[in-house]
Enzyme design. Sequence first.
Site, PDB file in Angstrom:
ATOM      1  CG  ASP A 187      10.016 -12.415  22.575  1.00 40.06           C
ATOM      2  OD1 ASP A 187      10.942 -12.379  21.753  1.00 40.06           O
ATOM      3  OD2 ASP A 187       9.859 -11.547  23.464  1.00 40.06           O
ATOM      4  CG  ASP A 198       7.580 -13.972  17.629  1.00 41.58           C
ATOM      5  OD1 ASP A 198       7.705 -14.216  18.831  1.00 41.58           O
ATOM      6  OD2 ASP A 198       8.547 -13.704  16.868  1.00 41.58           O
ATOM      7  CG  ASN A 237      -0.277   0.009   2.511  1.00 40.15           C
ATOM      8  OD1 ASN A 237       0.952  -0.054   2.561  1.00 40.15           O
ATOM      9  ND2 ASN A 237      -1.028   0.099   3.589  1.00 40.15           N
ATOM     10  CG  HIS A 284      13.798 -10.820  14.719  1.00 39.17           C
ATOM     11  ND1 HIS A 284      13.747 -12.185  14.940  1.00 39.17           N
ATOM     12  CD2 HIS A 284      13.445 -10.237  15.888  1.00 39.17           C
ATOM     13  CE1 HIS A 284      13.372 -12.407  16.185  1.00 39.17           C
ATOM     14  NE2 HIS A 284      13.173 -11.249  16.779  1.00 39.17           N
ATOM     15  CG  ASP A 285      16.407 -10.676  18.117  1.00 36.41           C
ATOM     16  OD1 ASP A 285      15.846  -9.595  17.854  1.00 36.41           O
ATOM     17  OD2 ASP A 285      15.883 -11.557  18.832  1.00 36.41           O
ATOM     18  CD  GLU A 292      14.455 -14.813  22.209  1.00 40.48           C
ATOM     19  OE1 GLU A 292      15.293 -14.087  21.670  1.00 40.48           O
ATOM     20  OE2 GLU A 292      13.467 -14.357  22.808  1.00 40.48           O
TER      21      GLU A 292
HETATM   22  C1  NOJ Z   1      13.540 -11.318  21.757  1.00 35.97           C
HETATM   23  C2  NOJ Z   1      13.105 -10.887  20.403  1.00 35.97           C
HETATM   24  O1  NOJ Z   1      13.595 -11.788  19.443  1.00 35.97           O
HETATM   25  C3  NOJ Z   1      13.616  -9.496  20.216  1.00 35.97           C
HETATM   26  O2  NOJ Z   1      13.475  -9.030  18.904  1.00 35.97           O
HETATM   27  C4  NOJ Z   1      12.912  -8.600  21.187  1.00 35.97           C
HETATM   28  O3  NOJ Z   1      13.469  -7.307  21.111  1.00 35.97           O
HETATM   29  C5  NOJ Z   1      13.025  -9.103  22.622  1.00 35.97           C
HETATM   30  N1  NOJ Z   1      12.875 -10.513  22.722  1.00 35.97           N
HETATM   31  C6  NOJ Z   1      11.982  -8.477  23.484  1.00 35.97           C
HETATM   32  O4  NOJ Z   1      10.723  -8.977  23.157  1.00 35.97           O
END
Ligand code: NOJ
Length: 599
Positions: free
Chosen positions: A245, A143, A68, A373-374, A299
């Site tokens: 998470d 997630d 969009n 993504h981290d 995680e």
């Molecule tokens: C782990 C996640 O992968 C990360 O991206 C996030 O910033 C922290 N947990 C807090 O939720």
Amino acid sequence: MNNRKMLFLAAVSALILTAACQTPTDSNNQNTFVNAPATKTADEIPNRQWWKEAVVYQIYPRSFKDTNGDGVGDLKGITSKLDYVQSLGVDVIWLNPIFSSPNDDNGYDVSDYQAIMKDFGTMADFDELLKAAHDRKLKIVLDLVANHSSDEHRWFQESRKSRDNPYRNYYHWWDEEKGKPNKRVSFFDVNGDAWKYDEATKSYYLHIFSQKQPDLNWENPKVRQEMYSMLKFWFDKGVDGFRMDVIAFISKDTTFPPIPAEYNDNWGAFYSNGPHTHEYLQEMNREVLSKYDIMTVGEIGVSAEDAHNFVDEDRRELDMMYHFDGVGLGYLPNSKKLIDPNGWKLTDFKKIYSKWSDNFDQKGWGTIYLGNHDQPRMVTRWGNDAPEFREISSKMLSTFLMTMRSTPYYYFGDELGMNNIKFDKIEDYKDIESINWYKGIEKGGGDLKQFLESQKIAARDNGRTPFQWENTANAGFTTGAPWLKVNPNYETLNVAAQEKNAESPLNYFRKLTTLRKKELTLVYGKYTLLDAANESVYAYTRAMNGRKLLILLNFKAAEATANTGLDLSKAKVLLGNYAAPSTDGKLKPYEAVVMELGN
Ligand code: NOJ
């Protein structure tokens, strides 16, 4: 059952069995795989599960495809690209949080768990995405951000109103007259303080992440029930699982005692050892997870030993977890991801991944990833993103991920060999982690130059730049202004260009997923490390039922030799990242070969 039905069923089973046991079609083409002879039949492999055999493809929705023109990826964008995702040969799509959020931490601060983030679209868009994915036999995993919500969540808004609000106990409050609470460290706070004073009720609230991410109080059964009913809502829609998470952080000793000396300021480990974590996970499993055919992955940054308490089948908690030992290599200890000038050693890397593979040899099941993504882009961090080595080294790393005994979690864009954007200045970063760490270092008079240099390798935004579809404005990601800069190398590094090239990283990745699908040995076979002391080559075998595959990976920019002690004279190459793959253990720079060993 009547006789005709029995005969029919017997014939069908025979057909299935014949198909499963087909002998290899030999191929002289060294650069492609050959069909593998069947090893064990489905019934002979213990604890066979679809999620062990799956390849998970992680999509960061913000950066995948915008439809969009607002510069932010959306659900319709993902739906529009499902044919592409399916063509990769992956099975599961994991989406980073798509729920309503003010985006202090890009969706990891949820303000409504049962509504879609406006930037991403609507619930109708989600339903359409789920259906379109299922039509293509792709599963969707969401997630779960359950340790904390956004401070803009209705529960927190209520909770902070008064000390006797019915939602007060949904979060962790510490009244000021009790004195300052014992130290808790926040990962994102500029001052590192996880307690924030709230004037309205003259109390502190706990936030292990940013001030806008207050920790939920899982000791309150109402909070747990809210979470379970929310999970049921998504599972009843047909969602195929959840990535959870920081799930090990959920339980806390609410007297908040001083951190015991044994943790030695290792906050992650301390937070992961709350008093009732396993009790709550078992409750969640009993009340929700066990009722659906879904997958879960936590995680969880705990030791290999403790990991069993989360994922062993008889614990009835989660299916899988992912650790940080591998991606944590190469940083200065206790630093804000400052790169160790001495680099990292392949022998250490091998030790870590071997330990974790062996850890789940008998019980539990592992995961493997190099990017998410981290994390920064895997090719920059673990391979070599210089123009002459970027493609070859990224193919080598993909070979590693697809041949280990764990479920691979593969990050979108890695199939193209996308690399770090390496911003020069803090103003280019959008990630709260980089921005607040910078402010904290600035406040403390620390070395900002060193920090910015390290962020070029380590920052999370490197892995979040928009996906590179084609050689048009903004890489075809958006017609608007992208929320995060597009890597300028999109002009040559993009899907459209790689589709046309049979030797591209993209097409190589497709060969890898096909190989993993054909070779159950790569999924379930025993992992054995060879030549452990070699600082250039990572060599291992995967073996099952008399069938043995050898994987050789050169992690260096120079030629190197694998000293496996194996007779390679009868070995057959199934796949390699060079047009003429090595057959004798002498490897070209960043060479990867998968071989079948003769008996
Ligand atoms: C782990 C996640 O992968 C990360 O991206 C996030 O910033 C922290 N947990 C807090 O939720």
